[in-house]
Design an enzyme around this catalytic site. Structure first.
Site, mmCIF file in Angstrom:
data_model
loop_
_atom_site.group_PDB
_atom_site.id
_atom_site.type_symbol
_atom_site.label_atom_id
_atom_site.label_comp_id
_atom_site.label_asym_id
_atom_site.label_seq_id
_atom_site.Cartn_x
_atom_site.Cartn_y
_atom_site.Cartn_z
ATOM 1 C CB CYS A 133 12.727 -13.469 7.725
ATOM 2 S SG CYS A 133 14.334 -13.112 7.008
ATOM 3 C CG HIS A 134 13.038 -9.922 4.083
ATOM 4 N ND1 HIS A 134 14.015 -10.884 4.176
ATOM 5 C CD2 HIS A 134 13.676 -8.743 3.851
ATOM 6 C CE1 HIS A 134 15.192 -10.313 3.989
ATOM 7 N NE2 HIS A 134 15.021 -9.019 3.790
#
Length: 226
Positions: A133-134
């Protein structure tokens, strides 16, 4: 097998006055997936102590079977509240490293010299380095053994610009994960927003979003088992 989980210490969502941190599913899914296969897991953060949970990830809407398990697991919660200080970790003690996402890493792990050096060491030792994800934000200033950005010429994914737009944080975050990976020469690709999608290129494993966390963990486990 020993795997190091590196979580964010950052809990401020830019200048919004709201809180952030790590995304519970992106920790819990891989944590239980690997633990259930007998993997030993160590948790570390830049500051040590309590890793902040992103409140947005700790809601009924964001709940999964893994987050529900975490909610009933005092041992796992105790470990989240008492992480080791990242600078005390030695890559030689672990077989792989995994970074859960949430918006926090955009502010601290992206620029953390200890984290950058650690990823470079794991890569030099040809051990799996995995991000979801991030968390690929932590790769922003990481170099490969050739001195070029680690992601250059490698197939990668991460939280998409359109997903960031959907959560209305495109103008809050210090940079966009998708743009950064492309700028650093990564061969970026993605699935539909919120779809499960993960890529492996050599020892580098990346996942697009929370739905991809277990897929990343399974790729990591398969890398260690092969």
């Amino acid at each position: 097998m020993n795997v190091l989980f590196v979580l964010t210490s950052h809990d401020e969502l830019g200048d919004t006055g709201e809180k952030t941190g790590f995304w519970v599913e992106e920790f819990a899914g891989p944590y239980y997936t690997l633990r259930d296969k007998g993997v030993n897991i160590t948790l570390a953060t830049p500051k040590g102590g309590k890793a902040p949970i992103d409140p947005s990830s700790d809601t009924e809407d964001a709940a999964t079977k893994f987050t529900k398990r975490f909610d009933k697991d005092p041992e796992a919660q105790e470990r989240i509240n008492n992480t080791a200080v990242l600078s005390t970790m030695d890559a030689s003690d672990f077989d792989a490293v995994f970074y859960p996402g949430g918006h926090g890493p955009l502010w601290d792990l992206a620029n953390d010299k200890t984290s950058i050096a650690l990823i470079e060491t794991f890569n030099k030792q040809e051990k799996p380095v995995a991000f979801v994800c991030h968390a690929p934000a932590a790769l922003k200033d990481v170099s490969g053994t050739d001195g070029e950005p680690l992601v250059k010429g490698k197939k990668v994914t991460g939280f998409t610009n359109s997903e960031e737009e959907a959560v209305q944080l495109k103008d809050v975050v210090p940079f966009l994960v998708e743009d950064m990976l492309k700028k650093n020469g990564g061969i970026y690709s993605k699935a539909d927003d919120w779809a499960e999608y993960a890529l492996q290129d050599g020892n580098l494993i990346t996942g697009q979003n929370p739905a991809s966390s277990v897929l990343v963990a399974n790729k990591l486990y398969d890398s260690l088992s092969s």
